[in-house]
Design a protein around this motif. Structure first.
Motif, PDB file in Angstrom:
ATOM      1  N   GLU A 448      -2.339 -66.081  34.826  1.00 23.08           N
ATOM      2  CA  GLU A 448      -2.197 -65.074  35.882  1.00 23.08           C
ATOM      3  C   GLU A 448      -0.724 -64.864  36.220  1.00 23.08           C
ATOM      4  O   GLU A 448       0.017 -65.807  36.485  1.00 23.08           O
ATOM      5  CB  GLU A 448      -2.968 -65.527  37.127  1.00 23.08           C
ATOM      6  N   GLY A 449      -0.289 -63.621  36.178  1.00 22.32           N
ATOM      7  CA  GLY A 449       1.102 -63.295  36.491  1.00 22.32           C
ATOM      8  C   GLY A 449       2.036 -63.350  35.295  1.00 22.32           C
ATOM      9  O   GLY A 449       3.196 -62.952  35.391  1.00 22.32           O
ATOM     10  N   GLU A 450       1.539 -63.855  34.134  1.00 29.21           N
ATOM     11  CA  GLU A 450       2.388 -63.949  32.947  1.00 29.21           C
ATOM     12  C   GLU A 450       2.647 -62.558  32.367  1.00 29.21           C
ATOM     13  O   GLU A 450       1.756 -61.713  32.317  1.00 29.21           O
ATOM     14  CB  GLU A 450       1.737 -64.837  31.893  1.00 29.21           C
ATOM     15  N   VAL A 451       3.858 -62.325  31.900  1.00 25.73           N
ATOM     16  CA  VAL A 451       4.250 -61.047  31.311  1.00 25.73           C
ATOM     17  C   VAL A 451       4.005 -61.093  29.803  1.00 25.73           C
ATOM     18  O   VAL A 451       4.312 -62.089  29.141  1.00 25.73           O
ATOM     19  CB  VAL A 451       5.736 -60.747  31.588  1.00 25.73           C
ATOM     20  N   LEU A 452       3.420 -60.021  29.245  1.00 30.89           N
ATOM     21  CA  LEU A 452       3.242 -59.905  27.803  1.00 30.89           C
ATOM     22  C   LEU A 452       4.328 -59.005  27.229  1.00 30.89           C
ATOM     23  O   LEU A 452       4.455 -57.849  27.630  1.00 30.89           O
ATOM     24  CB  LEU A 452       1.867 -59.316  27.471  1.00 30.89           C
ATOM     25  N   ARG A 453       5.108 -59.552  26.305  1.00 25.42           N
ATOM     26  CA  ARG A 453       6.139 -58.766  25.625  1.00 25.42           C
ATOM     27  C   ARG A 453       5.641 -58.477  24.210  1.00 25.42           C
ATOM     28  O   ARG A 453       5.549 -59.375  23.394  1.00 25.42           O
ATOM     29  CB  ARG A 453       7.458 -59.532  25.603  1.00 25.42           C
ATOM     30  N   ILE A 454       5.313 -57.230  23.962  1.00 25.35           N
ATOM     31  CA  ILE A 454       4.708 -56.844  22.693  1.00 25.35           C
ATOM     32  C   ILE A 454       5.708 -56.076  21.827  1.00 25.35           C
ATOM     33  O   ILE A 454       6.300 -55.086  22.284  1.00 25.35           O
ATOM     34  CB  ILE A 454       3.453 -55.984  22.937  1.00 25.35           C
ATOM     35  N   GLU A 455       5.899 -56.542  20.606  1.00 22.64           N
ATOM     36  CA  GLU A 455       6.772 -55.874  19.649  1.00 22.64           C
ATOM     37  C   GLU A 455       5.916 -55.059  18.691  1.00 22.64           C
ATOM     38  O   GLU A 455       4.946 -55.554  18.132  1.00 22.64           O
ATOM     39  CB  GLU A 455       7.596 -56.892  18.854  1.00 22.64           C
ATOM     40  N   MET A 456       6.281 -53.778  18.513  1.00 22.81           N
ATOM     41  CA  MET A 456       5.531 -52.884  17.634  1.00 22.81           C
ATOM     42  C   MET A 456       6.463 -52.205  16.635  1.00 22.81           C
ATOM     43  O   MET A 456       7.635 -51.944  16.936  1.00 22.81           O
ATOM     44  CB  MET A 456       4.809 -51.798  18.445  1.00 22.81           C
ATOM     45  N   LEU A 457       5.918 -51.935  15.487  1.00 24.12           N
ATOM     46  CA  LEU A 457       6.611 -51.147  14.474  1.00 24.12           C
ATOM     47  C   LEU A 457       6.096 -49.715  14.584  1.00 24.12           C
ATOM     48  O   LEU A 457       4.901 -49.468  14.410  1.00 24.12           O
ATOM     49  CB  LEU A 457       6.320 -51.714  13.083  1.00 24.12           C
ATOM     50  N   ASN A 458       7.018 -48.757  14.884  1.00 21.86           N
ATOM     51  CA  ASN A 458       6.558 -47.377  15.044  1.00 21.86           C
ATOM     52  C   ASN A 458       6.402 -46.679  13.694  1.00 21.86           C
ATOM     53  O   ASN A 458       6.629 -47.283  12.638  1.00 21.86           O
ATOM     54  CB  ASN A 458       7.476 -46.599  15.992  1.00 21.86           C
ATOM     55  N   LEU A 459       6.050 -45.414  13.732  1.00 18.48           N
ATOM     56  CA  LEU A 459       5.782 -44.671  12.504  1.00 18.48           C
ATOM     57  C   LEU A 459       7.037 -44.446  11.668  1.00 18.48           C
ATOM     58  O   LEU A 459       6.943 -44.107  10.480  1.00 18.48           O
ATOM     59  CB  LEU A 459       5.125 -43.324  12.839  1.00 18.48           C
ATOM     60  N   ASN A 460       8.203 -44.616  12.279  1.00 15.88           N
ATOM     61  CA  ASN A 460       9.472 -44.460  11.563  1.00 15.88           C
ATOM     62  C   ASN A 460      10.012 -45.783  11.038  1.00 15.88           C
ATOM     63  O   ASN A 460      11.132 -45.853  10.532  1.00 15.88           O
ATOM     64  CB  ASN A 460      10.521 -43.802  12.472  1.00 15.88           C
ATOM     65  N   GLY A 461       9.227 -46.861  11.207  1.00 15.23           N
ATOM     66  CA  GLY A 461       9.665 -48.168  10.727  1.00 15.23           C
ATOM     67  C   GLY A 461      10.640 -48.863  11.663  1.00 15.23           C
ATOM     68  O   GLY A 461      11.319 -49.813  11.254  1.00 15.23           O
ATOM     69  N   GLU A 462      10.691 -48.425  12.912  1.00 15.83           N
ATOM     70  CA  GLU A 462      11.607 -49.012  13.904  1.00 15.83           C
ATOM     71  C   GLU A 462      10.833 -49.920  14.853  1.00 15.83           C
ATOM     72  O   GLU A 462       9.655 -49.678  15.150  1.00 15.83           O
ATOM     73  CB  GLU A 462      12.308 -47.904  14.702  1.00 15.83           C
ATOM     74  N   ILE A 463      11.506 -50.975  15.335  1.00 15.42           N
ATOM     75  CA  ILE A 463      10.878 -51.918  16.274  1.00 15.42           C
ATOM     76  C   ILE A 463      10.994 -51.389  17.701  1.00 15.42           C
ATOM     77  O   ILE A 463      12.086 -51.025  18.168  1.00 15.42           O
ATOM     78  CB  ILE A 463      11.534 -53.314  16.187  1.00 15.42           C
ATOM     79  N   GLU A 464       9.867 -51.337  18.415  1.00 11.28           N
ATOM     80  CA  GLU A 464       9.854 -50.977  19.825  1.00 11.28           C
ATOM     81  C   GLU A 464       9.216 -52.127  20.601  1.00 11.28           C
ATOM     82  O   GLU A 464       8.323 -52.810  20.103  1.00 11.28           O
ATOM     83  CB  GLU A 464       9.056 -49.692  20.050  1.00 11.28           C
TER      84      GLU A 464
END
Length: 469
Positions: A448-464
């Motif tokens: 409870e209260g923990e933050v989720l930091r999610i890394e994604m690869l977008n359609l251009n191959g860049e990390i968001e």
């Protein structure tokens, strides 16, 4: 003179009468009591006690201890923690308030091969930047991480060494409640320590990780901080579990300890060696433990088993003919009384394996063979996403080593920030994501209260990167 003679005579007569009364009224009852003590029922009780004492004395723990002491190691993990001081940055500039310090954690591990493979708990080496293993003979090795499984709290390490003592796996399905076991580990940084107890229960579900269910072996062998990752062995010295947890209000042992069954640990280790991640098999059914209400509705007498509430389309269960309201009571002739039993059994199996499912329908027993499948697609309602596993060819095409693809999105906030179908989640809170199960587990174990930091690869191959609170 006559007076004295009379006194002596009366005294002698009194003594004779007293002795006679003693013989008649007191000594005879004492003989009866002695006979009662020696009566047959008491002799049987004494004999049973002797057999019990002899049985305990004949239980030899020395063989198991000798086989395991040198194969259980001390594990030390070092992790770097970063602390930021905003006041220091305010006065001395950006970056000046950042400090790093080392944090040391300790536990135990079990050597499972002569060439240096070691099994321990995931929580023992979590976030470690350096892992050091010390053998019982004081030799120290640097260990390499091979892989981890947070669901079962298992990790696999490797040290560069040969001819090491090791423990062979036993069959945890074969152990019985009441059977003697030994817990071997390094509590409180002590060298290898052995404690004895019995198996108190099997298939124990602690519900310690939210929706994640475990199938622990419960024992009363003393386990304390530092024992985590150590060996639970039978009297033959075979590994039947990996000591993992205790229930305690003090942090120390107060009566019960819990171990991951060896059959689960062995399967996890083999998957990590062969595939680099854990291959999770599913039957293709949903539901839960059979309860009294469901039993009444079905007009059956039993209250144990797994109640099927739904069957997944195109799953092995559907193809084998399993239906809603069927009750699974055995898998490969192993009794299934609880949801933990079902989960524990499936965690020892891989996709494409076939299992014999015994179930009840309309009061009759049936047995069918079901081919297990892999969980390839999962809906994560918390994130508003539907995810799909990526195969090796897809990963190679995207030039990434791991990740799961977003196939559907209903989270309007994510859509507003530009997340689209086809994005690939590659990490959550700096932990690599290899499968849809990983995402579910990371969400389920979120505090409870923990933050989720999610890394994604977008359609251009860049990390968001996205942050969920």
């Amino acid at each position: 003179m006559k007076k004295i003679a009379s006194i002596v005579l009366f005294s002698a007569l009194g003594g004779i009468l007293t002795l006679g009364a003693y013989k008649l009224f007191l000594e005879n009852p004492q003989i009866v009591i002695e006979k009662a003590v020696e009566s047959k029922p008491n002799m049987v009780t004494a004999s049973n006690t002797s057999r019990l004492i002899a049985s305990t004395e004949n239980t030899d723990f020395t063989v198991a201890a000798e086989k395991t002491l040198n194969a259980v190691v001390h594990v030390k993990n070092t992790s770097l923690k970063t602390v930021r001081d905003p006041f220091a940055e305010l006065f001395y500039g950006q970056g000046s308030g950042i400090k790093q310090y080392s944090q040391i954690g300790t536990g135990s591990g079990v050597i499972i091969s002569s060439d240096g493979y070691i099994i321990t708990n995931n929580h023992v080496i979590k976030n470690a930047t350096e892992i050091e293993v010390t053998l019982n003979n004081k030799k120290v090795y640097k260990a390499k991480m091979i892989g981890t499984d947070s669901t079962n709290d298992i990790a696999l390490l490797k040290v560069e060494a040969t001819n090491l003592p090791y423990i062979v796996f036993g069959d945890s399905n074969e152990i019985k409640v009441g059977e003697w076991v030994l817990a071997v580990g390094n509590p409180y940084n002590l060298t290898s320590t052995v404690t004895a107890g019995i198996v108190s229960a099997k298939g124990r579900d602690l519900k310690r990780n939210g929706n994640i269910t475990d199938s622990f072996i419960q024992t009363d062998a003393a386990v304390n901080p530092g024992n985590s990752g150590g060996a639970l062995v039978n009297t033959r010295g075979e590994l039947v579990g990996i000591n993992t947890a205790i229930t305690s209000s003090t942090g120390s042992f107060i009566g019960y300890s819990f171990a991951v069954p060896s059959n689960i640990a062995k399967k996890v280790v083999e998957d990590l060696m062969e595939f680099g991640n854990v291959q999770k098999a599913i039957l293709g059914v949903s539901g839960g433990e059979l309860n009294n209400k469901a039993a009444e509705n079905l007009d059956i007498d039993i209250t144990e088993g797994f109640y099927i509430a739904g069957v997944a389309d195109n799953s092995g269960a559907e193809k084998a003919g399993l239906k809603k309201e069927d009750i699974i009571v055995k898998l490969n002739n192993v009794k299934i009384a609880t949801f933990a039993d079902l989960q524990g059994f499936l965690r020892t199996k891989r996709p494409n394996e076939t299992v014999a499912v015994t179930y009840l329908r309309n009061g009759k027993d049936y047995t069918v063979n079901v081919k297990l499948s892999k969980n390839e697609i999962s809906k994560v309602s918390t994130l508003g996403l539907e995810l799909k596993n990526l195969d090796k060819n897809e990963l190679k095409k995207l030039d990434i080593a791991n990740g799961v693809k977003i196939t559907e999105i209903s989270n309007k906030e994510l859509m507003y920030y530009g997340v689209k179908k086809g994005f690939v989640i590659i990490a959550i809170n700096n932990q690599k994501v290899n499968s849809v199960d990983d995402v579910n587990e990371m969400i389920a174990t979120k505090t409870e209260g923990e933050v989720l930091r999610i890394e994604m690869l977008n359609l251009n191959g860049e990390i968001e990167r996205y942050i969920f609170r």
